[in-house]
Design a protein around this motif. Structure first.
Motif, mmCIF file in Angstrom:
data_model
loop_
_atom_site.group_PDB
_atom_site.id
_atom_site.type_symbol
_atom_site.label_atom_id
_atom_site.label_comp_id
_atom_site.label_asym_id
_atom_site.label_seq_id
_atom_site.Cartn_x
_atom_site.Cartn_y
_atom_site.Cartn_z
ATOM 1 N N LEU A 96 0.826 -1.206 0.000
ATOM 2 C CA LEU A 96 0.000 0.000 0.000
ATOM 3 C C LEU A 96 0.864 1.261 0.000
ATOM 4 C CD1 LEU A 96 -2.834 -1.066 2.468
ATOM 5 C CD2 LEU A 96 -3.038 -0.718 -0.002
ATOM 6 N N ALA A 100 0.716 4.172 -2.756
ATOM 7 C CA ALA A 100 0.439 5.558 -2.384
ATOM 8 C C ALA A 100 1.545 6.500 -2.850
ATOM 9 C CB ALA A 100 0.253 5.666 -0.873
ATOM 10 N N PRO A 105 -2.072 7.774 -7.617
ATOM 11 C CA PRO A 105 -2.380 6.576 -6.818
ATOM 12 C C PRO A 105 -3.488 5.754 -7.473
ATOM 13 C CG PRO A 105 -2.323 8.527 -5.430
ATOM 14 C CD PRO A 105 -2.248 8.994 -6.848
ATOM 15 N N GLU A 107 -6.710 2.992 -7.927
ATOM 16 C CA GLU A 107 -7.946 2.682 -7.232
ATOM 17 C C GLU A 107 -7.765 1.335 -6.542
ATOM 18 O OE1 GLU A 107 -11.269 2.641 -9.874
ATOM 19 O OE2 GLU A 107 -10.925 4.691 -10.542
ATOM 20 N N ILE A 108 -8.267 1.224 -5.336
ATOM 21 C CA ILE A 108 -8.173 -0.020 -4.577
ATOM 22 C C ILE A 108 -9.556 -0.645 -4.545
ATOM 23 C CG2 ILE A 108 -7.544 -1.070 -2.375
ATOM 24 C CD1 ILE A 108 -5.187 0.277 -3.709
ATOM 25 N N ALA A 128 -5.201 1.194 4.260
ATOM 26 C CA ALA A 128 -5.203 1.958 3.002
ATOM 27 C C ALA A 128 -5.484 3.432 3.265
ATOM 28 C CB ALA A 128 -6.242 1.377 2.049
ATOM 29 N N LEU A 133 -4.370 6.533 0.697
ATOM 30 C CA LEU A 133 -5.125 6.120 -0.483
ATOM 31 C C LEU A 133 -6.585 6.479 -0.268
ATOM 32 C CD1 LEU A 133 -3.371 2.696 -0.991
ATOM 33 C CD2 LEU A 133 -3.189 4.682 -2.470
ATOM 34 N N ARG A 134 -7.154 7.250 -1.201
ATOM 35 C CA ARG A 134 -8.515 7.754 -1.022
ATOM 36 C C ARG A 134 -9.518 7.115 -1.967
ATOM 37 N NH1 ARG A 134 -7.068 8.819 3.340
ATOM 38 N NH2 ARG A 134 -6.221 10.801 4.003
#
Length: 145
Positions: A96, A100, A105, A107-108, A128, A133-134
């Motif tokens: 992660l 980041a 970044p 998409e998770i 995350a 990570l947003r």
């Protein structure tokens, strides 16, 4: 017919009648209503609106589709990164951090199994989000309905 002249057992000759101690509130109510109507008329109308300058036309097309990282959680609570099993949470956080650190970044997409534990899913989400990570999404929610 009888008429009530107020409290007391009658008038004695040579005495004045007792004054009535109650106030007539009808004129006061009338004045208050007039003041209320004047207040309502003089208050300016408040408009609860915001002017927005919205773009017109078609939005630009992304030439490069966003990178998507798939994280799966199986019924035994093993976390998979793009199909590869991770041994522990530290390995997940390393992956992660690397994601980041990218200029854009990814998409998770997290896909938990219905029989997996919630705390495993929550720890992936917390890791995350903690690492910045947003763009997080939960995939496969229809299995929980």
């Amino acid at each position: 017919m009888a008429m009530n002249l107020g409290p007391g057992d009658g008038l004695t000759p040579g005495s004045d009648p007792e004054p009535i101690m109650e106030i007539n509130t009808t004129p006061l109510i009338d004045v208050m209503l007039v003041l209320l109507v004047m207040l309502i008329i003089t208050i300016p109308i408040q408009l609860h609106s915001t002017d927005l300058n919205l773009p017109t036309g078609k939005p630009p097309v992304n030439a490069v589709p966003p990178e998507v990282v798939k994280i799966d959680i199986d019924p035994a609570n093993v976390v998979y990164w793009q199909g590869v099993a991770l041994p522990d949470r530290a390995a997940l956080e390393d992956k992660l951090k690397a994601a980041a650190a990218q200029a854009e970044p990814p998409e998770i997409h997290i896909r938990p199994d219905a029989r997996s534990r919630y705390d495993t899913f929550a720890s992936v989400m917390v890791s995350a989000q903690k690492l910045g990570l947003r763009k997080l999404g939960v995939v496969g929610g229809e299995q929980f309905q």
